[in-house]
Design an enzyme around this catalytic site. Structure first.
Site, PDB file in Angstrom:
ATOM      1  N   GLU A 141      32.848  48.720  52.196  1.00  0.00           N
ATOM      2  CA  GLU A 141      33.719  48.797  51.016  1.00  0.00           C
ATOM      3  C   GLU A 141      34.606  50.040  51.034  1.00  0.00           C
ATOM      4  O   GLU A 141      35.686  50.028  50.478  1.00  0.00           O
ATOM      5  CB  GLU A 141      32.876  48.819  49.735  1.00  0.00           C
ATOM      6  CG  GLU A 141      32.031  47.581  49.503  1.00  0.00           C
ATOM      7  CD  GLU A 141      32.824  46.397  49.014  1.00  0.00           C
ATOM      8  OE1 GLU A 141      33.965  46.570  48.536  1.00  0.00           O
ATOM      9  OE2 GLU A 141      32.308  45.268  49.119  1.00  0.00           O
ATOM     10  N   CYS A 197      41.960  45.329  46.050  1.00  0.00           N
ATOM     11  CA  CYS A 197      41.191  44.929  47.231  1.00  0.00           C
ATOM     12  C   CYS A 197      41.867  43.736  47.917  1.00  0.00           C
ATOM     13  O   CYS A 197      42.798  43.137  47.361  1.00  0.00           O
ATOM     14  CB  CYS A 197      39.758  44.607  46.828  1.00  0.00           C
ATOM     15  SG  CYS A 197      39.556  42.995  46.027  1.00  0.00           S
TER      16      CYS A 197
END
Length: 171
Positions: A43, A52
């Site tokens: 991440e 994202c």
């Protein structure tokens, strides 16, 4: 600019290992340091909000809850958000994937994919069904199916799923 684990760290970045240390010190999560490192490295850690690959406003380590554009977070805030998100993923794994019967590697890998994809998708998955049936190796072999975001195969997800599958099979 510092460099940690081959990743450039700027003022907007934070150190995954620092956040892991804070979360582990609370003693609330079952996910091991190795599992947290897998998730955190996949991440990355950002103090400032970002969009994202799936097009969702995020911050910290994959946090999507209560993110506000322009608001930079401290290590303590990032750790608190991440711990809450990890605990939610663990709860999902325990409830829908018979998580209490999974060994540590299986649990860590399954928490990682659940953290990334979300409980809604995972609770109905073949992977979770196979874990509930006790078909552990077959369930671990399901990880490579989860490599798409917004209909596109992402190389980062391919790499992450390979690591999750290896951790799951290693136990």
């Amino acid at each position: 600019m510092a460099n940690i684990r081959g990743k450039a760290i700027t003022g907007a970045s934070c150190a995954v290992m620092t956040i892991i240390a804070i979360v582990v010190s609370s003693g609330l999560v079952r996910t091991s340091e190795a599992g947290l490192e897998l998730i955190g490295d996949a991440e990355s850690c950002q103090r400032d909000p970002y969009v994202c690959p799936a097009g969702v406003l995020s911050d910290g380590i994959g946090n999507t809850h209560g993110v506000k554009a322009g608001v930079r977070k401290s290590d303590a805030q990032i750790a608190a958000d991440w711990e809450k998100n990890i605990l939610q993923a663990e709860s999902c794994v325990n409830k829908y994937s018979n998580g209490k019967k999974l060994n540590q590697g299986q649990f860590d890998a399954t928490v990682s994919v659940t953290f990334n994809v979300g409980c809604g998708a995972m609770q109905k998955s073949t992977m979770f069904w196979k874990f509930r049936q006790g078909k552990m190796i077959e369930a671990c072999n399901e990880f490579p199916r989860w490599v798409y975001a917004d209909g596109k195969k992402l190389s980062g997800l391919v790499t992450r799923r390979e690591k999750e599958k290896a951790l799951c099979l290693k136990g």
